[in-house]
Design a protein around this motif. Structure first.
Motif, mmCIF file in Angstrom:
data_model
loop_
_atom_site.group_PDB
_atom_site.id
_atom_site.type_symbol
_atom_site.label_atom_id
_atom_site.label_comp_id
_atom_site.label_asym_id
_atom_site.label_seq_id
_atom_site.Cartn_x
_atom_site.Cartn_y
_atom_site.Cartn_z
ATOM 1 N N VAL A 356 0.862 -1.182 0.000
ATOM 2 C CA VAL A 356 0.000 0.000 0.000
ATOM 3 C C VAL A 356 0.896 1.230 0.000
ATOM 4 C CG1 VAL A 356 -1.826 1.263 1.198
ATOM 5 C CG2 VAL A 356 -1.728 -1.237 1.361
ATOM 6 N N VAL A 370 -2.693 0.230 -4.259
ATOM 7 C CA VAL A 370 -2.685 -1.022 -3.496
ATOM 8 C C VAL A 370 -2.450 -2.207 -4.425
ATOM 9 C CG1 VAL A 370 -3.942 -2.465 -1.842
ATOM 10 C CG2 VAL A 370 -4.397 0.000 -1.939
ATOM 11 N N ASP A 371 -1.448 -3.005 -4.097
ATOM 12 C CA ASP A 371 -1.244 -4.289 -4.768
ATOM 13 C C ASP A 371 -1.369 -5.389 -3.723
ATOM 14 O OD1 ASP A 371 -0.776 -3.637 -7.485
ATOM 15 O OD2 ASP A 371 1.248 -2.957 -6.992
ATOM 16 N N THR A 372 -2.147 -6.408 -4.038
ATOM 17 C CA THR A 372 -2.359 -7.516 -3.110
ATOM 18 C C THR A 372 -1.947 -8.815 -3.787
ATOM 19 O OG1 THR A 372 -4.305 -6.321 -2.354
ATOM 20 C CG2 THR A 372 -4.051 -8.552 -1.560
ATOM 21 N N PRO A 374 -2.179 -12.604 -3.055
ATOM 22 C CA PRO A 374 -2.639 -13.687 -2.179
ATOM 23 C C PRO A 374 -1.759 -14.923 -2.342
ATOM 24 C CG PRO A 374 -4.355 -13.002 -3.754
ATOM 25 C CD PRO A 374 -3.062 -12.402 -4.212
ATOM 26 N N SER A 385 -0.950 -9.688 -8.434
ATOM 27 C CA SER A 385 -1.948 -8.746 -7.955
ATOM 28 C C SER A 385 -2.907 -8.373 -9.073
ATOM 29 C CB SER A 385 -1.258 -7.487 -7.456
ATOM 30 O OG SER A 385 -2.198 -6.531 -7.048
ATOM 31 N N LYS A 386 -4.198 -8.389 -8.727
ATOM 32 C CA LYS A 386 -5.209 -7.921 -9.679
ATOM 33 C C LYS A 386 -5.800 -6.637 -9.118
ATOM 34 C CE LYS A 386 -7.422 -11.901 -10.066
ATOM 35 N NZ LYS A 386 -7.237 -13.194 -9.965
ATOM 36 N N THR A 387 -5.810 -5.611 -9.907
ATOM 37 C CA THR A 387 -6.381 -4.363 -9.419
ATOM 38 C C THR A 387 -7.883 -4.366 -9.658
ATOM 39 O OG1 THR A 387 -4.330 -3.285 -9.968
ATOM 40 C CG2 THR A 387 -6.183 -1.858 -9.500
ATOM 41 N N THR A 388 -8.607 -4.209 -8.585
ATOM 42 C CA THR A 388 -10.053 -4.105 -8.707
ATOM 43 C C THR A 388 -10.466 -2.746 -8.170
ATOM 44 O OG1 THR A 388 -10.221 -5.144 -6.550
ATOM 45 C CG2 THR A 388 -10.552 -6.559 -8.448
ATOM 46 N N THR A 389 -11.142 -2.004 -8.994
ATOM 47 C CA THR A 389 -11.599 -0.698 -8.522
ATOM 48 C C THR A 389 -12.978 -0.871 -7.926
ATOM 49 O OG1 THR A 389 -10.358 0.270 -10.299
ATOM 50 C CG2 THR A 389 -11.875 1.716 -9.157
ATOM 51 N N THR A 390 -13.066 -0.612 -6.642
ATOM 52 C CA THR A 390 -14.332 -0.844 -5.964
ATOM 53 C C THR A 390 -14.785 0.384 -5.196
ATOM 54 O OG1 THR A 390 -13.013 -1.829 -4.226
ATOM 55 C CG2 THR A 390 -14.139 -3.331 -5.704
ATOM 56 N N ASP A 391 -14.138 1.505 -5.454
ATOM 57 C CA ASP A 391 -14.527 2.721 -4.751
ATOM 58 C C ASP A 391 -15.992 3.043 -5.024
ATOM 59 O OD1 ASP A 391 -12.033 2.926 -3.859
ATOM 60 O OD2 ASP A 391 -11.502 4.779 -4.896
ATOM 61 N N THR A 392 -16.744 3.106 -3.941
ATOM 62 C CA THR A 392 -18.136 3.492 -4.118
ATOM 63 C C THR A 392 -18.343 4.935 -3.672
ATOM 64 O OG1 THR A 392 -18.551 2.503 -1.976
ATOM 65 C CG2 THR A 392 -19.131 1.198 -3.908
#
Lengths: 420, 228
Positions: A356, A370-372, A374, A385-392
């Motif tokens: 982060v 952010v890179d995650t 798993p 890492s897969k970037t997922t944009t989830t900002d609501t």
């Protein structure tokens, strides 16, 4: 003298302890010695965690400076959002936590000991190197003395830079150059540009100019800063890419690019980087100047008693050089070192690697990258890492919260490492 | 002399038995470490949420002492933020997750972070933090507003957030002694319907806002942060 029963109890205790992994089997006679080179985020996280997992292990930390200045949050000092004393720490609490801190510089790494600049020899069973980066002033001509803040070593020199930013006149010009290749704190140059712009704006120096000249072509990562920076500071900030730097003259404050010359009042040249000198001298680097390590143990590919992590490595996953990524690597590395000391092999679960990087762009306005990664327990490897944009949340609201989260992260991390 | 010899032989025999026993045991136990402890897994959260889940603030919340169901619900809701049906399907499939309530939660970066954890890891982390004692953060509170807030809490909130919002029982969030900035953001999310809540809670919140105005939220917050 011990009687027979006491003696047997002791033997039994030691063997049982080694069997349970409390004391290392291969080092059962005396407690194992772990030597750590470098008291930054990576080194300190391993020191503290390993001490918790295996309290009997003797941990010695070799650090050349008595004070540590964080790179993270250092740009905020330029805008008066943070102060120098909030990003500077000493190592007293480490000693209280049972870690032997020695202020000295590693000069030579041998197979079972490290010799320091002062001539002291420190034996080890396992060695951890977290020495960070060094500037590589090659590929360009450098004239004059290099300012400390241009060495790009954590927060070193931020006080000097801060004074120079404050001294800029209205209409002053700043140039920040970004090299090709991996650097410590990939978002830090853009954050620095914005924090200097914030300082100029707050002080009514709106006729000033900050040019961010980067050698690599813009990509999604840098474009985000261009878009937001241009919006937050429309007249102050200017972004250029594909700028190949050929000469730096710190005396005349003139830069020569392939495209032409630029003179400024303040130069923040960010040098090309590689693993710190000690890693190079110890033969742990490859041709690129970085250290190759195994993906989930951080064991050097060149020496099976040496673990390396943090900014000095070229990780197979392409991990970025950030403080949080170093901390995350350190958890996994501490587990690997603990296994090695206990003579255990590993075949199971690992926590993810979390990278982060927060960037403060203005008061109450920050963004994060952010890179995650798993852990795939079946394949026994980390997953890309897969970037997922989830900002609501609306952008401004997310930016306001991210600013507070950035400070919270820094407060918690710095407390854990230096103050607990 | 004779006696000493006997002791020596006994000593050798016993030692041998001990060594063989312990070696066999170690062969069974010592070679493979299957998984990191819950403490180690939870360590990755501590960079933002503080040592043992007690945050130094100002905005990342304390997670020490939240119930396991609450933490699992939050992590799964973050992890599957774009597909909450999937989170619900996971919960439905596992008997031990029957009390986990999947609800939409706005996030800045927690969705991305939650991608890193398997269900087993989330459960382990939840178990670890649920066992940590609740620590209430000392914060400056407006005592007049806190008094108003206390009355509002008793009337609208105390039925579920028991003991003046001090309890996390029945899988509710920690209110008393939680960081003010976090409480403020969270109440705003509920109020804006960015964050999902039970019908009962929505009704109570609406009733409170109608009768006491939106600023009554801040009275509540002052009450929660006034508690030690």
């Amino acid at each position: 003298m011990l009687n027979r029963r006491q003696f047997l109890q002791q033997i039994n205790g030691a063997l049982l302890a080694s069997c349970l992994g409390i004391a290392p089997a291969s080092y059962a006679k005396k407690s194992a010695r772990v030597l750590i080179i470098g008291g930054g985020v990576a080194g300190l996280t391993v020191a503290r965690l390993l001490k918790q997992i295996q309290p009997d292990v003797q941990i010695t930390l070799l650090e050349k400076n008595k004070n540590y200045t964080f790179g993270a949050m250092s740009n905020a000092v330029l805008a008066g959002i943070s102060q120098l004393q909030h990003i500077q720490f000493n190592y007293q609490k480490l000693t209280a936590a049972g870690i032997n801190v020695i202020f000295d510089e590693a000069a030579q790494v041998d197979k079972d000991q490290v010799e320091t600049v002062s001539g002291k020899k420190h034996p080890y069973d396992l060695l951890l190197m977290a020495p960070g980066v060094q500037a590589r002033w090659t590929g360009m001509e450098v004239i004059g003395d290099i300012p400390t803040y241009c060495q790009w070593s954590s927060g070193t020199g931020i006080d000097v830079l801060s004074q120079q930013v404050a001294a800029l006149k209205n209409g002053g010009k700043v140039i920040i150059t970004i090299p090709e290749g991996m650097i410590s704190g990939p978002a830090a140059p853009y954050e620095r540009a914005c924090m200097i712009a914030d300082s100029l704006q707050k002080n009514g120096k709106n006729k000033s100019k900050i040019i961010v000249a980067q050698q690599p072509a813009h990509n999604d990562f840098s474009q985000r800063f261009v878009d937001i920076g241009s919006k937050l500071y429309p007249n102050l900030l200017e972004f250029r890419d594909k700028q190949k730097l050929q000469q730096v003259n710190f005396k005349t404050k003139q830069l020569t690019f392939a495209q032409g010359k630029e003179t400024a009042d303040l130069l923040q040249v960010i040098p090309p980087q590689q693993a710190a000198t000690i890693a190079e001298q110890s033969g742990l680097t490859d041709n690129s100047g970085w250290c190759d390590v195994a993906a989930h143990t951080f064991l050097s590919k060149k020496n099976d008693k040496v673990y390396i992590l943090g900014d000095a490595i070229n990780h197979p996953l392409g991990l970025r050089k950030t403080a949080q990524c170093a901390r995350s690597q350190a958890i996994i590395c501490a587990l690997a070192m603990s296994d090695k000391l206990s003579g255990k092999s590993f075949n199971g679960e690992l926590p993810p690697i979390l990278d982060v990087e927060y960037s403060l762009l203005k008061t109450d306005y920050a963004i994060s990258h952010v890179d995650t990664y798993p852990w795939d327990a079946t394949a026994q490897r980390f997953i890309e890492s897969k970037t997922t944009t989830t900002d609501t949340l609306a952008t401004a609201e997310a930016a306001r919260r991210t600013f507070a989260y950035a400070q919270s992260w820094f407060n918690n991390l710095s407390y854990e490492l230096f103050s607990s | 002399m004779h006696k000493q010899n006997k002791i020596y032989v006994y000593f050798r025999k016993t030692l041998l038995i001990h060594i063989i026993g312990v070696t066999l045991l170690s062969l069974l136990m010592n070679t493979v470490r299957a998984e990191p402890s819950k403490q180690i897994l939870a360590y990755s959260c501590a960079a933002c949420h503080g040592i043992n889940g007690v945050s130094r603030g100002p905005a990342t919340p304390n997670i020490a002492g939240l119930t396991a169901n609450y933490i699992i619900a939050a992590m799964l809701s973050y992890k599957y933020a774009t597909d909450l049906d999937r989170a619900q399907a996971i919960v439905d499939k596992h008997d031990d997750l029957e009390d986990v309530v999947i609800q939409a939660r706005p996030a800045t970066m927690m969705s991305q972070v939650a991608q890193g954890y398997s269900l087993a890891q989330i459960k382990a982390i939840a178990d670890f933090y649920s066992r940590q004692p609740i620590v209430r953060i000392v914060q400056d509170a407006d005592t007049d507003r806190a008094k108003i807030g206390k009355k509002l809490h008793k009337k609208y909130c105390d039925k579920c957030h028991e003991d003046d919002g001090r309890s996390t029982e029945d899988d509710v969030g920690l209110l008393a002694g939680q960081w003010a900035a976090f409480l403020r953001d969270t109440l705003q999310d509920f109020n804006n319907e960015d964050r999902e809540m039970s019908k009962k809670m929505a009704k109570k919140m609406k009733a409170m806002a109608k009768k006491h105005g939106n600023e009554s939220m801040e009275d509540l917050i002052q009450f929660y942060i006034s508690q030690q």
